[in-house]
Scaffold this active site. Structure first.
Site, PDB file in Angstrom:
ATOM      1  CG  HIS A 518      39.761  44.519  36.679  1.00  0.00           C
ATOM      2  ND1 HIS A 518      39.355  43.408  35.984  1.00  0.00           N
ATOM      3  CD2 HIS A 518      40.984  44.196  37.200  1.00  0.00           C
ATOM      4  CE1 HIS A 518      40.281  42.463  36.069  1.00  0.00           C
ATOM      5  NE2 HIS A 518      41.268  42.918  36.811  1.00  0.00           N
ATOM      6  CB  THR A 519      37.587  50.181  40.813  1.00  0.00           C
ATOM      7  OG1 THR A 519      38.880  50.488  41.331  1.00  0.00           O
ATOM      8  CG2 THR A 519      36.992  49.051  41.623  1.00  0.00           C
TER       9      THR A 519
END
Length: 589
Positions: A518-519
């Protein structure tokens, strides 16, 4: 000299969730769409078929559906005064490879950001005062509200066939749902998945302690389902091969399962694989894009693809990299605080406590990607930032997402990591432990950003993208608050022992252990073109026929998984293009 291909109305870069949805909506409306994907083609059959895909060594350990760093990577450093080095072995985050992208190997958790997260700066200053925001924190409002995006979040949930229990339908709180969520127009399309044993224990204890447990919202179908595109999902059979794997049972929502086979039937849609976009080309005045130049591996040649509209829908990091390489918006400078592309990179703050029981068998091999129960009592919307001393929050969850024998070998604290003792403890404790996970927001900061690396280049001679990122005191205070609350819960569940893993004071970002993929951030959306790269329609402020759809748009990371919001932004952007842009191409704001 690049070969010039016949012109297309729309070229879409990357064919994961966002690319599939954008392509479907625009092609369905009659536009001529070409999607370019740098990885291989992938289909449920043969790529996800049984028994081949249930190979933990190939897909769980060797990460067969992930991008290989030798072909695509970033350089990473913690501080501005350090030299960044290439990310050479996948660890902290796992970008997907090929058609479907990370939508192949995700678990399927499908959240909506909380109402407060869409307007986090306003929420924080209004309720707790400007002084609670630490020096160097650069949180922003999204430029769109929960209420405005709700119909598009709803539509994505119904395309993905989400299983869950709504907690707030049209302002009415519903029993057994999440009472802290924003109001939704209607319930989830499918009923919630059943509790696994560990999730049931967590639910009971959380209720006894006065919390508000609810079933995780899952893009793992609890029943047979057909979505608006005529795509069918079968009920999850709890095979235990979900995260890091393609779904062999047509049960986990993915671009393949929910969109692509319907999209491929449209004669005005075309896609090409093993075609890596190298640059977005611009007109002489720099105000519009003329198309993209890509490298076709099959033909071993560069191709210029003219297009009226260019839409970037690759993985978040790759969208930002391509914008920097192409000069779409001014590159961010953290020292001068100028520029917009690269700013506000953020990640996810995680922690976990594992509970060991000699007398309980959790049967971890019977699992779905999102099986579990959560509480939001310590979430962004519920926390008092002034009293707690940090901005942000977390949801806590417990449940079994898989019991594969190599990666699911938890042992009690103090066990050696190798040898006879380790082997004995793995045998003794397999199936006898569960964990409670803290999944937290991550704020954005002035010195956490993305830019072009001055030293390292990719195979085409282009600068790699450089990531400058580290944990901050705010993150560590937040996760240790979660640790205190989770350990209270854990002890109330009366295990034989527990072990916890949370950041400590002075912890630095480490690329080796996996956290989440989840960048976010780097090309953020907002209402101010001096602070954001994109407007609310995901349109570049500086090059109006370039739209960029992905988690890159998040000004900071929410406490949740990003896919639900990305899907909603794709639908919102597609509608803007069809109803506002194509009649009169221009900046929409």
């Amino acid at each position: 000299m690049a070969r010039v291909a016949p012109k297309k109305q729309v070229v879409v870069v990357g064919l994961g969730w966002a690319g599939s949805l954008m392509s479907m909506e625009l092609a369905k409306a009659g536009m001529d769409v070409l999607a370019l994907e740098r990885g291989d083609d992938r289909n449920t059959v043969p790529d996800f078929q049984y028994p081949d895909v249930a190979d933990e060594l190939r897909y769980g350990v060797r990460m067969g559906f992930m991008q290989k760093p030798r072909r695509s990577t970033v350089t990473i450093r913690n501080e501005l005064n350090q030299t960044a080095l290439p990310y050479r072995q996948l660890g902290a985050f796992l970008p997907g490879d090929g058609v479907g992208g990370a939508g192949i190997h995700w678990n399927g958790l499908t959240w909506r950001p909380m109402e407060a997260e869409f307007e986090l700066l306003t929420h924080t200053e209004k309720n707790f005062g400007k002084n609670v925001i630490p020096e160097g924190m650069t949180i922003r409002d999204w430029g769109i509200t929960y209420k405005e995006l709700e119909p598009y979040m709803d539509r994505f949930e119904y395309v993905a066939g989400v299983s869950g229990q709504a907690g707030n339908v049209q302002g009415k709180v519903v029993p057994d749902g999440n009472p802290f969520e924003g109001p939704r127009a209607r319930p989830y399309p499918l009923p919630p998945l059943p509790d696994t044993y560990d999730a049931a224990l967590f639910r009971t204890t959380a209720k006894e302690l006065g919390y508000h447990p609810f079933t995780l919202p899952a893009s793992n179908a609890s029943e047979s389902y057909t979505n608006e595109y005529g795509m069918q999902l079968g009920p999850c059979n709890f095979c235990g091969f979900c995260g890091r794997y393609g779904c062999l049972n047509y049960s986990k929502a993915s671009p393949q399962t929910c969109v692509l086979d319907a999209l491929k039937r449209l004669s005005n849609f075309q896609y090409k694989t093993r075609c890596e976009v190298l640059k977005i080309e611009k007109s002489a005045d720099g105000k519009t894009a003329t198309g993209v130049t890509y490298f076709d591996e099959y033909a071993n040649e560069e191709v210029f693809q003219p297009a009226d509209i260019v839409i970037l829908t690759a993985f978040q990091l790759h969208n930002v990299h391509l914008m920097l390489l192409s000069g779409i918006g001014e590159a961010y400078d953290p020292v001068q605080e100028t520029g917009v592309v690269g700013r506000n990179y953020s990640y996810q703050v995680m922690g976990a406590t594992r509970l060991f029981y000699k007398d309980k068998d959790f049967k971890p091999y019977m699992a779905s990607g999102c099986g579990g129960v959560a509480i939001d009592d310590f979430s962004v919307g519920q926390n008092n930032f002034a009293e707690l001393g940090f901005v942000g929050g977390s949801f806590f969850m417990a449940g079994t997402q898989g019991g594969t024998p190599i990666l699911s070998t938890a042992v009690p604290a103090g066990t050696k990591g190798w040898g006879a003792d380790w082997k004995q403890k793995v045998g003794d404790w397999y199936g006898h432990s569960m964990q409670i996970v803290s999944h937290g927001a991550n704020m954005s900061y002035r010195d956490c950003y993305l830019d072009l690396d001055p030293t390292y280049q990719d195979r085409f001679g282009r600068p790699l993208m450089r990531m400058t990122f580290n944990w901050k005191p705010n993150d560590i205070r937040m996760t240790n608050h979660a640790k205190t609350k989770i350990e209270e819960l854990a002890h109330a569940m009366q295990p034989d022992s527990i072990s916890s893993n949370y950041m400590r004071d002075g912890s630095n970002f480490d690329v080796r252990p996996y956290q989440t993929t989840h960048t976010v951030g780097g090309a953020i959306m907002g209402a101010d073109p001096t602070q954001s790269a994109l407007n609310r329609f995901q349109q570049s402020w500086s090059v109006h026929n370039v739209f960029v759809v992905g988690a890159n748009a998040f000004p900071q990371n929410t406490q949740y998984n990003p896919t639900g919001a990305v899907g909603a932004l794709a639908y919102y952007a597609a509608e803007a293009i069809l109803t506002r842009y194509i009649q009169a191409p221009r900046p929409l704001i």
